[in-house]
Motif scaffolding. Sequence first.
Motif, mmCIF file in Angstrom:
data_model
loop_
_atom_site.group_PDB
_atom_site.id
_atom_site.type_symbol
_atom_site.label_atom_id
_atom_site.label_comp_id
_atom_site.label_asym_id
_atom_site.label_seq_id
_atom_site.Cartn_x
_atom_site.Cartn_y
_atom_site.Cartn_z
ATOM 1 N N LEU A 107 -21.470 14.971 11.768
ATOM 2 C CA LEU A 107 -22.588 15.326 12.286
ATOM 3 C C LEU A 107 -21.883 16.117 13.094
ATOM 4 C CD1 LEU A 107 -24.852 11.741 13.930
ATOM 5 C CD2 LEU A 107 -25.629 14.095 12.176
ATOM 6 N N ARG A 108 -20.814 16.442 13.298
ATOM 7 C CA ARG A 108 -20.007 17.284 14.586
ATOM 8 C C ARG A 108 -20.107 18.586 14.098
ATOM 9 N NH1 ARG A 108 -16.261 18.486 18.292
ATOM 10 N NH2 ARG A 108 -15.708 16.343 18.553
ATOM 11 N N ALA A 109 -20.216 18.483 12.963
ATOM 12 C CA ALA A 109 -20.574 20.109 11.742
ATOM 13 C C ALA A 109 -21.387 20.433 11.999
ATOM 14 C CB ALA A 109 -19.912 19.752 10.246
ATOM 15 N N SER A 110 -22.481 20.036 12.288
ATOM 16 C CA SER A 110 -24.117 20.202 12.504
ATOM 17 C C SER A 110 -23.989 20.323 14.003
ATOM 18 C CB SER A 110 -25.092 19.038 12.122
ATOM 19 O OG SER A 110 -24.838 18.824 10.577
ATOM 20 N N VAL A 111 -23.624 20.071 14.857
ATOM 21 C CA VAL A 111 -23.388 20.289 15.852
ATOM 22 C C VAL A 111 -22.836 21.554 16.510
ATOM 23 C CG1 VAL A 111 -23.045 20.125 18.599
ATOM 24 C CG2 VAL A 111 -23.945 17.990 17.169
ATOM 25 N N GLU A 112 -22.232 21.668 15.534
ATOM 26 C CA GLU A 112 -21.152 22.878 15.822
ATOM 27 C C GLU A 112 -21.887 24.247 15.136
ATOM 28 O OE1 GLU A 112 -17.227 21.795 14.079
ATOM 29 O OE2 GLU A 112 -16.725 21.197 16.701
ATOM 30 N N ARG A 113 -22.388 23.640 13.944
ATOM 31 C CA ARG A 113 -22.840 25.750 13.603
ATOM 32 C C ARG A 113 -24.457 25.489 14.324
ATOM 33 N NH1 ARG A 113 -27.171 23.921 7.770
ATOM 34 N NH2 ARG A 113 -27.901 26.357 7.716
ATOM 35 N N ASN A 114 -25.951 24.977 14.666
ATOM 36 C CA ASN A 114 -26.113 24.819 16.186
ATOM 37 C C ASN A 114 -25.388 25.949 17.130
ATOM 38 O OD1 ASN A 114 -28.915 23.768 15.239
ATOM 39 N ND2 ASN A 114 -27.546 22.050 14.286
ATOM 40 N N ARG A 122 -23.137 25.446 24.808
ATOM 41 C CA ARG A 122 -24.037 23.714 24.675
ATOM 42 C C ARG A 122 -25.005 24.240 24.653
ATOM 43 N NH1 ARG A 122 -23.769 20.376 30.295
ATOM 44 N NH2 ARG A 122 -25.070 21.836 31.466
ATOM 45 N N LEU A 123 -25.559 22.524 23.325
ATOM 46 C CA LEU A 123 -26.703 22.280 23.000
ATOM 47 C C LEU A 123 -27.769 21.876 24.412
ATOM 48 C CD1 LEU A 123 -25.679 22.096 19.775
ATOM 49 C CD2 LEU A 123 -27.075 23.363 20.430
ATOM 50 N N ARG A 152 -21.956 14.859 23.340
ATOM 51 C CA ARG A 152 -22.216 15.059 24.859
ATOM 52 C C ARG A 152 -21.081 14.843 25.998
ATOM 53 N NH1 ARG A 152 -25.680 10.639 27.672
ATOM 54 N NH2 ARG A 152 -23.820 10.135 28.421
ATOM 55 N N ASP A 153 -20.694 13.562 26.116
ATOM 56 C CA ASP A 153 -18.917 13.235 26.674
ATOM 57 C C ASP A 153 -18.211 14.496 26.711
ATOM 58 O OD1 ASP A 153 -20.207 11.218 26.858
ATOM 59 O OD2 ASP A 153 -19.527 10.023 25.736
ATOM 60 N N GLU A 154 -18.037 15.011 25.455
ATOM 61 C CA GLU A 154 -17.123 16.326 24.987
ATOM 62 C C GLU A 154 -17.507 17.441 25.844
ATOM 63 O OE1 GLU A 154 -15.587 16.971 21.205
ATOM 64 O OE2 GLU A 154 -15.070 15.261 20.543
ATOM 65 N N GLY A 155 -19.296 17.134 25.914
ATOM 66 C CA GLY A 155 -19.715 18.832 26.513
ATOM 67 C C GLY A 155 -20.749 19.425 25.761
ATOM 68 N N LEU A 156 -20.956 18.938 24.877
ATOM 69 C CA LEU A 156 -20.942 20.416 23.891
ATOM 70 C C LEU A 156 -22.845 20.030 23.970
ATOM 71 C CD1 LEU A 156 -18.647 20.269 20.818
ATOM 72 C CD2 LEU A 156 -18.732 21.631 22.554
#
Length: 280
Positions: A107-114, A122-123, A152-156
Amino acid sequence: MRNEHWNLGGDLQITRMGFGAMRLPAKSWDGPAGDRDTALAVLRRAVELGVTHIDTAAFYTYGDLAANELIRQALHPYPEGLVIATKVGPRLDERGRPSGEQTAGELRASVERNLRELGVDRLDLVYLRVGGLGGPPAGSIADRFAALAALRDEGLIRHLGVSNVSAAHLAEARAIAPVAAVQNRYALTAREDDPLVDECTRAGIAYVPFFPLWGLPDERAAKVAARHGATAAQIMLAWLLARSPAILAIPGTSSLRHLEENMAATRIRLTAEDLAELGG
């Protein structure tokens, strides 16, 4: 035109009539492809009409068109107050359709792609989209939702949501982290989620129907539409907004004319007679 508001997650005020970007790259998973210039014009016009909530996903692609990239090209730098929601979680088949689920570690890779495609640090809202093209699957979502909560806790990510889920999934997610929104199939003609809509309303969680015009044309909507000088689609959208103050509509279109029609549905005030005829 009057577009009422909702405080997403308690701190982001957005319009209850938003815009879904799924149809910008193509009219369906199988095409035909959209037109880039028209897609850009639709996005810009949506914002001109007051939309402050756009729903997208990195997997909304067809050929060389991608919803995230169209949004960035049309609107970046984003106007103040514009909230962009996206979804992660599906594993796609060879035709680009959601057919399986990513693991928590993917999931991290998908969040970073967005983040990269939308050009933001931040999304605003990220849904964990569960399952494939069918209804909510069985099984736990805890590991994957916890992975998003950590991001989310990381601020992304600012706020978290869940999509294509059951009431049990929602309860599981809420035990891990606050849930700002649920996005499920729901429409005048598809009301299996009535109890979940009511639960979200009580809990202050936004409920965002996908396929809000499911079952169109509908005879009941057409009859009410004739009294209002409107279309059946406009009545179905107006019914959603009347159904619960927690419902946020995100009708998608690649047509400027349909965009204008969808937004005009915010002017319609359904009477008690209309609501009774439509089924509550």
